[in-house]
Design a protein around this motif. Structure first.
Motif, PDB file in Angstrom:
ATOM      1  N   ALA A  23      64.690 -52.771  -2.848  1.00  0.00           N
ATOM      2  CA  ALA A  23      65.765 -53.591  -2.817  1.00  0.00           C
ATOM      3  C   ALA A  23      66.017 -53.774  -4.591  1.00  0.00           C
ATOM      4  O   ALA A  23      67.203 -54.085  -4.701  1.00  0.00           O
ATOM      5  N   LEU A  24      65.181 -53.957  -5.315  1.00  0.00           N
ATOM      6  CA  LEU A  24      65.166 -54.277  -6.702  1.00  0.00           C
ATOM      7  C   LEU A  24      65.927 -52.971  -7.363  1.00  0.00           C
ATOM      8  O   LEU A  24      66.750 -52.995  -8.294  1.00  0.00           O
ATOM      9  N   ILE A  25      65.538 -51.654  -6.890  1.00  0.00           N
ATOM     10  CA  ILE A  25      66.129 -50.703  -7.326  1.00  0.00           C
ATOM     11  C   ILE A  25      67.531 -50.349  -6.918  1.00  0.00           C
ATOM     12  O   ILE A  25      68.339 -49.957  -7.924  1.00  0.00           O
ATOM     13  N   VAL A  26      67.815 -50.634  -5.663  1.00  0.00           N
ATOM     14  CA  VAL A  26      69.217 -50.502  -5.231  1.00  0.00           C
ATOM     15  C   VAL A  26      70.121 -51.601  -5.855  1.00  0.00           C
ATOM     16  O   VAL A  26      71.435 -51.462  -6.164  1.00  0.00           O
ATOM     17  N   SER A  27      69.517 -52.962  -6.174  1.00  0.00           N
ATOM     18  CA  SER A  27      70.540 -53.879  -6.681  1.00  0.00           C
ATOM     19  C   SER A  27      70.752 -53.423  -8.093  1.00  0.00           C
ATOM     20  O   SER A  27      71.741 -53.632  -8.669  1.00  0.00           O
ATOM     21  N   GLY A  28      69.805 -52.740  -8.831  1.00  0.00           N
ATOM     22  CA  GLY A  28      70.201 -52.262 -10.144  1.00  0.00           C
ATOM     23  C   GLY A  28      71.205 -51.289 -10.063  1.00  0.00           C
ATOM     24  O   GLY A  28      72.112 -51.179 -11.001  1.00  0.00           O
ATOM     25  N   LEU A  29      71.217 -50.381  -9.192  1.00  0.00           N
ATOM     26  CA  LEU A  29      72.260 -49.455  -8.996  1.00  0.00           C
ATOM     27  C   LEU A  29      73.765 -49.984  -8.682  1.00  0.00           C
ATOM     28  O   LEU A  29      74.485 -49.732  -9.271  1.00  0.00           O
ATOM     29  N   ILE A  30      73.582 -51.047  -8.023  1.00  0.00           N
ATOM     30  CA  ILE A  30      74.969 -52.074  -7.674  1.00  0.00           C
ATOM     31  C   ILE A  30      75.592 -52.532  -9.042  1.00  0.00           C
ATOM     32  O   ILE A  30      76.464 -52.450  -9.227  1.00  0.00           O
ATOM     33  N   MET A  31      74.485 -53.166 -10.053  1.00  0.00           N
ATOM     34  CA  MET A  31      74.863 -53.627 -11.228  1.00  0.00           C
ATOM     35  C   MET A  31      75.567 -52.787 -11.964  1.00  0.00           C
ATOM     36  O   MET A  31      76.478 -53.053 -12.517  1.00  0.00           O
ATOM     37  N   ILE A 323      70.288 -59.359  -3.443  1.00  0.00           N
ATOM     38  CA  ILE A 323      68.929 -58.821  -3.329  1.00  0.00           C
ATOM     39  C   ILE A 323      68.113 -59.359  -2.297  1.00  0.00           C
ATOM     40  O   ILE A 323      67.283 -58.255  -1.563  1.00  0.00           O
ATOM     41  N   VAL A 324      68.250 -60.527  -1.881  1.00  0.00           N
ATOM     42  CA  VAL A 324      67.555 -61.092  -0.489  1.00  0.00           C
ATOM     43  C   VAL A 324      67.936 -60.215   0.762  1.00  0.00           C
ATOM     44  O   VAL A 324      67.081 -59.961   1.450  1.00  0.00           O
ATOM     45  N   GLY A 325      69.213 -59.981   0.758  1.00  0.00           N
ATOM     46  CA  GLY A 325      69.862 -59.272   1.812  1.00  0.00           C
ATOM     47  C   GLY A 325      69.220 -57.761   1.877  1.00  0.00           C
ATOM     48  O   GLY A 325      68.832 -57.142   2.866  1.00  0.00           O
ATOM     49  N   LEU A 326      69.316 -57.029   0.651  1.00  0.00           N
ATOM     50  CA  LEU A 326      68.480 -55.920   0.515  1.00  0.00           C
ATOM     51  C   LEU A 326      67.095 -55.803   0.937  1.00  0.00           C
ATOM     52  O   LEU A 326      66.629 -54.706   1.709  1.00  0.00           O
ATOM     53  N   ILE A 327      66.471 -56.813   0.526  1.00  0.00           N
ATOM     54  CA  ILE A 327      64.881 -56.817   1.046  1.00  0.00           C
ATOM     55  C   ILE A 327      64.937 -56.889   2.514  1.00  0.00           C
ATOM     56  O   ILE A 327      63.966 -56.028   3.094  1.00  0.00           O
ATOM     57  N   LEU A 328      65.607 -57.706   3.163  1.00  0.00           N
ATOM     58  CA  LEU A 328      65.714 -57.654   4.587  1.00  0.00           C
ATOM     59  C   LEU A 328      65.957 -56.203   5.254  1.00  0.00           C
ATOM     60  O   LEU A 328      65.382 -55.812   6.043  1.00  0.00           O
TER      61      LEU A 328
END
Length: 369
Positions: A23-31, A323-328
């Protein structure tokens, strides 16, 4: 035995830690796609959430988050979906913010605080009776009824803040500010109120009750199969009502702790949505209160530091919920890949899975054969 232990540790890591990392990796890509710097964002989370005295703010935020998580875990261990957590939290908060100033004016702060906590817990428990009874007596889907009761609770809370509990000295609809000397005391040498210690103690007690007592075993049996629970003499109606009451009472208690610990008052239309944030975390913790502590601590740091970090990175504060949604999302994917044939069984305690689920699995296999 060592091989089984190693395998269990690997599976626990994959299903609990890997979804967070992904989730952290993908959120970084989204940023990056949004033109923001993920390195600046995560550096800001560390700086504003941990360094200096900021870690104390994170632990203070952790207090209500952890209590809400415990409340959700209690219901989920009985396979009951108590999704009315936002309204229940606000009910507990308005008890503290509205009733607190009245009580503090006429009695010692210690006694007033105890009364506020008791009334908050009772308010949350009573508010859960309708979805609990409908579920127990008529089989009504508690997801729908608990959500409906949450929406009603939010409306009631706003009416109270704009009416009975409104501070007449200000134009903004809010409750009276509670004096600092009447709030929960700080842990000596820190700026962390004792709500943090209460939350940790509740997690430990809940862990012991759920895993080491006959009541915890009853909850697990009821959660695995209500029909099997009735066969061994458990009252299903009573279990549903009791679990809903405990769960909702704890969540309302978290609201009162939050007000008396750090907010001191409550405004209309305010809703921190703590339940939405911790929902994936209780799954990652496998419905174990003590195991939820590090995950809640992680989110507390993320929320404390991420608010300023998001603003500096040019992101909306609501990006934290992304980020929370990506974790889920990644939690669901790893669970599906790891165990397609028994999706969801990894959340059931191992001992209960061996004693309850396997007989039903064997019966199903014989029937299909």
């Amino acid at each position: 035995m060592k091989t089984e232990t190693s395998s269990a540790l690997v599976q626990g890591f994959v299903r609990s830690v890997v979804p967070v990392l992904l989730a952290l990796i993908v959120s970084g890509l989204i940023m990056l796609a949004m033109g923001a710097s993920p390195l600046d964002f995560f550096a800001g989370v560390w700086r504003y959430g941990i360094t200096g005295s900021n870690w104390q703010r994170s632990l203070a935020l952790m207090s209500p988050l952890l209590i809400v998580a415990i409340g959700i875990i209690v219901a989920f261990r009985g396979q009951l979906w108590n999704l009315g957590y936002n309204g229940q939290y606000l009910l507990g908060a308005v008890v503290a913010s509205g009733l607190g100033p009245i009580l503090y004016a006429v009695m010692p702060a210690f006694l007033a605080t105890i009364i506020v906590f008791v009334v908050a817990v009772l308010a949350g428990a009573v508010w859960s009776l309708i979805p609990a009874i409908l579920k127990a007596r008529y089989g009504t889907n508690e997801i729908i009824t608990s959500l409906v009761m949450s929406f009603i609770a939010i409306g009631v809370v706003n009416l109270l803040i704009k009416g009975v509990f409104k501070d007449p000295g200000v134009t903004t609809p809010q409750t009276t500010v509670i004096p600092e000397d009447q709030l929960l005391p700080y842990i000596p040498g820190t700026e962390i109120h004792i709500g943090f210690l209460i939350a940790i103690a509740l997690a430990i007690v809940a862990q012991i009750v759920l895993s080491r007592t006959s009541f915890g075993l009853r909850i697990d049996i009821f959660g695995a199969s209500p029909k099997a629970a009735r066969h061994v003499g458990l009252n299903s109606t009573w279990m549903v009502v009791l679990l809903f009451a405990i769960s909702s009472g704890l969540i309302a208690f978290a609201g009162s702790v939050d007000i008396l610990g750090q907010f001191t008052y409550q405004r209309a239309d305010w809703d921190p949505r703590y339940g939405d944030a911790v929902m994936p975390l209780v799954f990652l913790a496998r419905f174990r209160p003590v195991a939820a502590i590090p995950f809640v601590a992680f989110y507390a740091v993320l929320a404390t530091g991420g608010t300023l970090a998001a603003q500096q990175a040019g992101l909306n504060v609501d990006f934290l919920f992304v980020i929370v949604g990506l974790i889920l999302l990644f939690m669901t994917i790893t669970e599906y890949i790891g165990n397609r044939r028994a999706l969801g069984q990894s959340y059931v305690p191992a001992g209960l899975r061996r004693t309850v689920l396997q007989p039903f699995t064997r019966t199903s296999e014989r029937t299909s054969a």
